[in-house]
Design an enzyme around this catalytic site. Structure first.
Site, PDB file in Angstrom:
ATOM      1  N   ALA A 295       0.832  -1.205   0.000  1.00  0.00           N
ATOM      2  CA  ALA A 295       0.000   0.000   0.000  1.00  0.00           C
ATOM      3  C   ALA A 295       0.868   1.257   0.000  1.00  0.00           C
ATOM      4  O   ALA A 295       1.987   1.265   0.526  1.00  0.00           O
ATOM      5  CB  ALA A 295      -0.909   0.011   1.214  1.00  0.00           C
TER       6      ALA A 295
ATOM      7  N   GLY B 133       1.279  -5.413   1.480  1.00  0.00           N
ATOM      8  CA  GLY B 133       0.275  -5.872   0.529  1.00  0.00           C
ATOM      9  C   GLY B 133       0.872  -6.504  -0.703  1.00  0.00           C
ATOM     10  O   GLY B 133       0.188  -7.239  -1.427  1.00  0.00           O
TER      11      GLY B 133
ATOM     12  N   GLU C  67       1.161  -9.965   0.494  1.00  0.00           N
ATOM     13  CA  GLU C  67      -0.177 -10.535   0.689  1.00  0.00           C
ATOM     14  C   GLU C  67      -0.794 -10.998  -0.627  1.00  0.00           C
ATOM     15  O   GLU C  67      -1.521 -11.994  -0.652  1.00  0.00           O
ATOM     16  CB  GLU C  67      -1.078  -9.520   1.384  1.00  0.00           C
ATOM     17  CG  GLU C  67      -0.759  -9.362   2.870  1.00  0.00           C
ATOM     18  CD  GLU C  67      -1.638  -8.338   3.547  1.00  0.00           C
ATOM     19  OE1 GLU C  67      -2.372  -8.713   4.471  1.00  0.00           O
ATOM     20  OE2 GLU C  67      -1.575  -7.148   3.150  1.00  0.00           O
TER      21      GLU C  67
ATOM     22  N   GLU D  95       3.951  -4.022   8.526  1.00  0.00           N
ATOM     23  CA  GLU D  95       2.924  -3.043   8.876  1.00  0.00           C
ATOM     24  C   GLU D  95       3.022  -2.534  10.310  1.00  0.00           C
ATOM     25  O   GLU D  95       2.777  -1.357  10.583  1.00  0.00           O
ATOM     26  CB  GLU D  95       1.530  -3.631   8.621  1.00  0.00           C
ATOM     27  CG  GLU D  95       1.130  -3.703   7.150  1.00  0.00           C
ATOM     28  CD  GLU D  95       1.610  -4.961   6.458  1.00  0.00           C
ATOM     29  OE1 GLU D  95       1.150  -5.244   5.340  1.00  0.00           O
ATOM     30  OE2 GLU D  95       2.468  -5.672   7.030  1.00  0.00           O
TER      31      GLU D  95
END
Length: 258
Positions: free
Chosen positions: A64, A109, A112, A132
């Site tokens: 992100a 992400g 992920e 994160e």
């Protein structure tokens, strides 16, 4: 068409290339585009496998863009978390085989999305992390759950709670990736693996994938009867008849994906 994702089709394989330089960070639009692309590929009966990779040599995806969360707006956070979840859960449910060709840094992400794939191939220079918590956040797109499924609780805690970044060789050792290849060879290796999928009945592959992933949500005592039922259900497909008869006739099957 997408500003942030490039889609190509090679025989029975689709290739999605992340194209948001320099680090291929995710945006609301690119996540929506990914979801829509996967849904569209689900309807394309000629596509049996999906490969995801990043453009260039340095980044698979850095996750992100933290600028999105700088304001501390909870609505923005909820909206982005929902879009992330929808995109990666749709990818996880892709009816064929999805392969992440991790060609560089896969962070947050970016890791992920690889975790949402069925198989991961990493280039030797790749590095992976879920950092994160370092910035006061947490993985919200399946990271805490999918990583645990692959590597167990101990390494999941090391990577998330301790912010540990791991290299490709360690990722292979702990089961985060299934293969490590030389730098620049990730896409080639992923396409070679995807070509093997085309030899399998796509109808059978879809059924097998659903059964394999059932262990995430139900006990084996419930999954085993479903496995037997799914076996019998394949006899309603044209591919079942084609596969068995092709074997008996000593010829290659011609799949119709139905």
């Amino acid at each position: 068409m997408s500003e942030y994702l490039k889609l190509e089709k090679q025989n029975n394989t689709a290739v999605i290339t992340f194209n948001n330089p320099p680090a291929h960070t995710w945006t609301e639009q690119s996540l929506t585009d990914l979801k829509n692309m996967v849904l569209s590929l689900n309807e394309d009966k000629d596509i049996y496998a999906l490969v995801l990779t990043g453009d260039g040599e340095k980044f698979f995806s850095a996750g992100a863009d933290l600028n999105v969360f700088a304001s501390g707006d909870k609505k923005v956070a909820r909206d982005m978390a929902e879009v992330f979840g929808q995109a990666f859960e749709t990818l996880s449910s892709f009816r064929g085989v999805s392969i992440a060709a991790i060609n560089g840094y896969a962070m947050g992400g970016g890791l992920e999305v690889a975790l949402a794939c069925d198989i991961r191939i990493a280039e030797s220079h790749a590095q992976m992390a879920l950092p994160e918590a370092t910035v006061g956040l947490l993985p919200c797109a399946g990271g805490t759950q999918n990583l645990h499924i692959l590597v167990g609780e101990g390494w999941t805690k090391r990577m998330i709670l301790c912010g540990e970044r791991i290299k490709a060789d360690k990722a292979l050792q702990i089961g985060l990736v299934e293969e490590v290849v030389d730098s620049g060879k990730g896409l080639e290796a992923a396409l070679a693996l995807a070509s093997k999928v085309a030899k399998q009945s796509p109808v059978a592959v879809t059924a097998c994938k659903e059964l394999i992933q059932m262990n995430r949500s139900m006990p084996i005592s419930e999954a085993l009867p479903k496995e037997r039922d799914a076996f019998v259900d394949l006899f309603d497909s044209l591919d079942q008849k084609e596969g068995v008869n092709a074997f008996l006739e000593k010829r290659a099957p011609v799949w119709q994906n139905k």
